[in-house]
Design an enzyme around this catalytic site. Structure first.
Site, PDB file in Angstrom:
ATOM      1  N   ASP A   1      -2.453  10.379   4.108  1.00 44.12           N
ATOM      2  CA  ASP A   1      -3.858  10.012   4.277  1.00 44.12           C
ATOM      3  C   ASP A   1      -4.555  10.975   5.224  1.00 44.12           C
ATOM      4  O   ASP A   1      -4.419  10.890   6.439  1.00 44.12           O
ATOM      5  CB  ASP A   1      -3.961   8.579   4.815  1.00 44.12           C
ATOM      6  CG  ASP A   1      -5.408   8.118   4.928  1.00 44.12           C
ATOM      7  OD1 ASP A   1      -6.272   8.750   4.296  1.00 44.12           O
ATOM      8  OD2 ASP A   1      -5.664   7.140   5.650  1.00 44.12           O
TER       9      ASP A   1
ATOM     10  N   ASP B   1     -12.043   6.986   4.289  1.00 44.16           N
ATOM     11  CA  ASP B   1     -10.820   6.707   5.038  1.00 44.16           C
ATOM     12  C   ASP B   1     -10.458   5.220   4.991  1.00 44.16           C
ATOM     13  O   ASP B   1      -9.431   4.824   5.515  1.00 44.16           O
ATOM     14  CB  ASP B   1     -10.973   7.171   6.491  1.00 44.16           C
ATOM     15  CG  ASP B   1      -9.645   7.240   7.219  1.00 44.16           C
ATOM     16  OD1 ASP B   1      -8.599   7.363   6.539  1.00 44.16           O
ATOM     17  OD2 ASP B   1      -9.631   7.165   8.464  1.00 44.16           O
TER      18      ASP B   1
ATOM     19  N   LYS C   1      -9.831  12.613   8.979  1.00 46.52           N
ATOM     20  CA  LYS C   1      -9.322  12.144  10.262  1.00 46.52           C
ATOM     21  C   LYS C   1      -9.250  13.299  11.261  1.00 46.52           C
ATOM     22  O   LYS C   1      -9.192  14.470  10.878  1.00 46.52           O
ATOM     23  CB  LYS C   1      -7.910  11.570  10.086  1.00 46.52           C
ATOM     24  CG  LYS C   1      -7.813  10.308   9.265  1.00 46.52           C
ATOM     25  CD  LYS C   1      -6.347   9.887   9.128  1.00 46.52           C
ATOM     26  CE  LYS C   1      -6.202   8.621   8.314  1.00 46.52           C
ATOM     27  NZ  LYS C   1      -6.708   7.436   9.019  1.00 46.52           N
TER      28      LYS C   1
ATOM     29  N   GLU D   1      -9.420   3.783   2.414  1.00 43.35           N
ATOM     30  CA  GLU D   1      -8.920   3.944   1.041  1.00 43.35           C
ATOM     31  C   GLU D   1      -7.857   2.931   0.663  1.00 43.35           C
ATOM     32  O   GLU D   1      -7.693   2.585  -0.509  1.00 43.35           O
ATOM     33  CB  GLU D   1      -8.375   5.367   0.855  1.00 43.35           C
ATOM     34  CG  GLU D   1      -6.948   5.613   1.320  1.00 43.35           C
ATOM     35  CD  GLU D   1      -6.712   5.356   2.803  1.00 43.35           C
ATOM     36  OE1 GLU D   1      -5.608   4.933   3.164  1.00 43.35           O
ATOM     37  OE2 GLU D   1      -7.636   5.585   3.609  1.00 43.35           O
TER      38      GLU D   1
ATOM     39  N   LYS E   1       0.830  -1.211   0.000  1.00 40.66           N
ATOM     40  CA  LYS E   1       0.000   0.000   0.000  1.00 40.66           C
ATOM     41  C   LYS E   1       0.859   1.253   0.000  1.00 40.66           C
ATOM     42  O   LYS E   1       1.720   1.430   0.871  1.00 40.66           O
ATOM     43  CB  LYS E   1      -0.903  -0.026   1.229  1.00 40.66           C
ATOM     44  CG  LYS E   1      -1.704   1.253   1.468  1.00 40.66           C
ATOM     45  CD  LYS E   1      -2.470   1.165   2.787  1.00 40.66           C
ATOM     46  CE  LYS E   1      -3.083   2.492   3.184  1.00 40.66           C
ATOM     47  NZ  LYS E   1      -3.764   2.417   4.501  1.00 40.66           N
TER      48      LYS E   1
ATOM     49  N   ARG F   1      -7.559  -0.266   1.111  1.00 38.13           N
ATOM     50  CA  ARG F   1      -8.066  -1.500   0.501  1.00 38.13           C
ATOM     51  C   ARG F   1      -8.526  -1.272  -0.934  1.00 38.13           C
ATOM     52  O   ARG F   1      -8.541  -2.205  -1.746  1.00 38.13           O
ATOM     53  CB  ARG F   1      -9.191  -2.081   1.353  1.00 38.13           C
ATOM     54  CG  ARG F   1     -10.442  -1.232   1.481  1.00 38.13           C
ATOM     55  CD  ARG F   1     -11.312  -1.641   2.661  1.00 38.13           C
ATOM     56  NE  ARG F   1     -10.648  -1.354   3.929  1.00 38.13           N
ATOM     57  CZ  ARG F   1     -11.127  -1.687   5.123  1.00 38.13           C
ATOM     58  NH1 ARG F   1     -12.284  -2.312   5.212  1.00 38.13           N
ATOM     59  NH2 ARG F   1     -10.457  -1.393   6.221  1.00 38.13           N
TER      60      ARG F   1
ATOM     61  N   ASP G   1       1.736   6.142   5.758  1.00 36.13           N
ATOM     62  CA  ASP G   1       0.703   5.248   5.223  1.00 36.13           C
ATOM     63  C   ASP G   1       1.141   4.593   3.920  1.00 36.13           C
ATOM     64  O   ASP G   1       0.385   3.830   3.325  1.00 36.13           O
ATOM     65  CB  ASP G   1      -0.611   6.012   5.030  1.00 36.13           C
ATOM     66  CG  ASP G   1      -1.833   5.132   5.228  1.00 36.13           C
ATOM     67  OD1 ASP G   1      -1.700   4.062   5.848  1.00 36.13           O
ATOM     68  OD2 ASP G   1      -2.917   5.509   4.767  1.00 36.13           O
TER      69      ASP G   1
END
Length: 522
Positions: free
Chosen positions: A289, A366, A296, A368, A284, A370, A307
Site C-alpha cells: 500500500d 489511501d 503515504k 483503499e 484484506k 474498505r 497490509d
C-alpha cells in the site's frame, strides 16, 4: 518462503532424566516475600520443577537469584547443570507472582513458553516442565504451553545469501512434560495446537515475504495451491472475472498496478452440511500500500507489505479449518490488490460502482482497504452467511485508540462480544467500539450513496469511519464483526513472548476459536 518447522510431543518421564539439550522450568516472583521470613524478591519454583529442584539439593532458587533471576514475566535465566540432571542446561522462565489458589493464566504460560523456546535457539531438543493444573483448566493450560512453544520457535527464513555464524537455528524438537503422555484429551490438545500454530506460522510467512515476491497473482496462487492441497474448494477470480462480476471496488484499487487484482474464495463444507450454520471469513489483502494518488510518507512505508495480514490470517485459518474439520460450513474470501500510483490509478473524486450496486465517492485513495473489503463482504452476503467475521489492517486510528496489541471490533453487538471473549481466550485481545450515527452522517456524499471517508476529511473517529462504511455492505440478516488489526498484526519491535519481529499471525487463533464456538453453539 517457508520458515523452519518445529515438532512437539508429550512425555511423562521424570524431567530430571530427560535426554534433552535443555529443560525449561517456571519460577514465580514474590514481591512481598513468601511469608516464612524470607526477604521480598525471593523466588518460588512453579509446579513441574520438583525433581529438578531436588537434584540441586534445594539450592536451585538461590543459584538462579545469584544469576539475576527475579521471576518477572517472560524473563529467561539459563543455568549449566554440571551433571545434576540429564539436561546440560536448565532455563528458568519467569511467570510473575504466583496466582492465589490457581494455576498461571493460559496467556502467561503461552508467553513464558514462547520466550523460553526463543531464548534456547541453537538447542536441538528442549523439554518444558511448566505448571499444568490437574483439573478442568488442564486442557487450556496445555494448549497454551504447546502454542507458545511452537510460536516462540518461529523465525522467518529470510533472504540472506551469506552464512550468519551468530544466528542460531530454532529449536527443532519440543517435549512437554505431562502426568500421562497417553491421555486422549492431552494428545488431542497437542494435535490441535500443532495445527493452529502451523496456520499462524503460515500467516506470518506470507506477511513477512518481500512484497515484490507476493503481488496479488502470486499471493492468490500461493493461497490457492495450499488450499487445494488441504482439500478445500477453491475459486479464484482474475481481473476479467472481477470485471464481469461487477467488483468495482477491487478493480478500482488494483487498476494502478501492473499486477492485477484477485479475489480468492475458499470453502470448507462438513459432511452432511454440519450444524446448518454458515460462517464467512473475509480478510484484506493489499499486498503493498503506497496510498495510491494520496501517497503515504516514505518513513515506515516498507511495513506496508503487511497490509495483507488480514487475508493472510483468513487464508491460514482456512487451512487449519480443513485439518480441524469443524461441524459448520466455513467460507473464506480474500480480496487482493496492490495500491500503486500510476497513470491508471483510481483518483480522489472518482465514483465507483460496487458489487452490491452502491455508488461510492472516493475522497482518499489511501482508504483503499474498505473498498476491496466491501466487495468481498457483499459477495459473502450474496452467497449466504449467518455470521461474517472480517479482519483487516484498516486504520491508523485503531493504533491511536487501542494500541498495538488490542484490536478494535465493530458490528453486531452480540457478535462483537463473542469476538471479545474469543480474543481473551486466545491471548489476542479485542475491544468493541461503537458505530455512531454522527459518523455516518459525516460520510454523506453530494454525488454518490456514501463517501469512503468523512466528506470534510475530518479524521475524528477515523477507526469508526471504517466500520460505518463496511456496514453498508452487510445485509440486515447477517450478523457481522469487523476486526481492525492495524496494530496487532505486525510487530516492529524486538521479539517478546511468542511474538517474533514482523508478522504476528493475529487473529488466526481468534478466528478458529470463533469457528469452534459457532460449530458448538450455533
Amino acid at each position: 518462503m517457508t520458515s523452519p518447522r518445529t515438532t512437539l510431543s508429550l512425555v511423562d518421564t521424570d524431567p530430571a532424566e530427560l535426554p534433552v539439550d535443555a529443560i525449561v522450568i517456571g519460577v514465580h516472583s514474590q514481591p512481598n516475600g513468601p511469608g516464612d521470613g524470607a526477604p521480598a524478591g525471593a523466588l518460588l519454583l512453579a509446579s513441574g520443577a520438583e525433581s529438578i529442584a531436588a537434584a540441586f539439593d534445594g539450592k536451585l532458587t538461590e543459584t538462579l537469584a545469584l544469576l539475576g533471576a527475579t521471576g518477572g514475566p517472560g524473563e529467561v535465566i539459563k543455568l549449566a547443570t554440571l551433571g545434576t540432571v540429564t539436561a546440560p542446561v536448565v532455563a528458568a522462565v519467569g511467570l510473575g507472582p504466583e496466582p492465589a489458589g490457581a494455576a498461571p493464566a493460559p496467556e502467561s504460560l503461552r508467553r513464558a513458553a514462547g520466550a523460553a523456546v526463543r531464548a534456547l535457539a541453537g538447542a536441538a531438543r528442549v523439554a518444558l516442565a511448566l505448571p499444568l493444573p490437574d483439573d478442568a483448566d488442564a486442557p487450556a493450560a496445555l494448549r497454551a504451553v504447546a502454542e507458545g512453544a511452537l510460536l516462540g520457535g518461529y523465525r522467518f527464513a529470510g533472504y540472506k545469501t551469506k552464512p550468519q555464524p551468530a544466528r542460531r537455528e530454532p529449536v527443532s524438537e519440543l517435549l512437554v512434560a505431562v502426568p500421562d503422555a497417553s491421555d486422549a484429551t492431552a494428545l488431542a490438545e497437542v494435535e490441535r495446537a500443532q495445527t493452529v500454530a502451523g496456520a499462524v506460522r503460515t500467516s506470518r510467512d506470507w506477511v513477512n515475504t518481500a512484497p515484490n515476491e507476493l503481488r496479488p497473482p502470486a499471493f492468490a496462487d500461493a493461497v490457492a495451491t495450499a488450499a487445494r492441497e488441504a482439500g478445500l474448494e477453491v475459486e479464484v477470480l482474475d481481473e476479467a472475472a472481477l470485471a464481469a462480476g461487477g467488483y468495482g471496488g477491487i478493480l478500482a484499487v488494483g487498476q494502478g498496478s501492473e499486477a492485477p487484482p484477485r479475489l480468492v474464495k475458499l470453502t470448507w463444507t462438513p459432511p452432511g452440511g454440519g450444524n446448518g450454520k454458515r460462517v464467512a471469513l473475509v480478510g484484506k489483502g493489499i499486498t503493498f500500500d503506497t496510498g495510491g494518488i494520496s501517497i503515504k510518507p516514505a518513513q515506515g512505508m516498507w511495513e506496508m507489505k503487511s497490509d495483507m495480514a488480514g487475508a493472510a490470517a483468513v487464508g491460514a485459518a482456512m487451512l487449519a479449518v480443513a485439518a480441524l474439520k469443524p461441524n459448520v460450513t466455513v467460507t473464506g474470501y480474500l480480496p487482493m490488490a496492490e495500491n500503486m500510483p500510476s497513470g491508471a490509478s483510481y483518483r480522489p473524486g472518482d465514483v465507483i460502482s460496487m458489487f452490491n450496486g452502491k455508488k461510492v465517492e472516493v475522497l482518499n485513495t489511501d482508504a483503499e482497504g474498505r473498498m476491496i473489503l466491501a466487495d468481498a463482504m457483499a459477495r459473502a452476503c450474496s452467497d449466504g452467511a449467518d455470521y461474517l467475521f472480517e479482519t483487516s489492517t484498516l486504520t491508523g486510528g485503531q493504533v491511536i485508540a487501542l494500541g498495538k496489541r488490542i484490536a478494535g471490533v465493530m458490528g453486531s453487538p452480540e457478535l462483537c462480544e463473542r469476538v471479545r471473549v474469543a480474543g481473551d481466550a486466545t491471548g489476542e485481545p479485542a475491544w468493541p467500539m461503537p458505530l455512531p450515527d454522527d459518523v455516518r452522517k459525516g460520510m454523506e456524499s453530494d454525488v454518490a450513496d456514501i463517501s469512503q471517508v468523512n466528506a470534510g476529511m475530518d479524521r475524528a473517529g477515523h477507526m469508526l469511519q471504517g466500520g460505518v462504511f463496511l456496514r453498508e455492505f452487510v445485509t440486515d440478516d447477517v450478523a457481522w464483526a469487523h476486526i481492525d488489526i492495524a496494530g496487532p498484526s505486525y510487530h516492529s519491535g524486538e521479539a517478546t513472548g511468542y511474538w517474533a519481529k514482523g508478522g504476528t499471525g493475529v487473529p488466526v487463533r481468534t478466528l478458529l476459536h470463533l469457528v469452534d464456538d459457532v460449530a458448538a453453539n450455533g
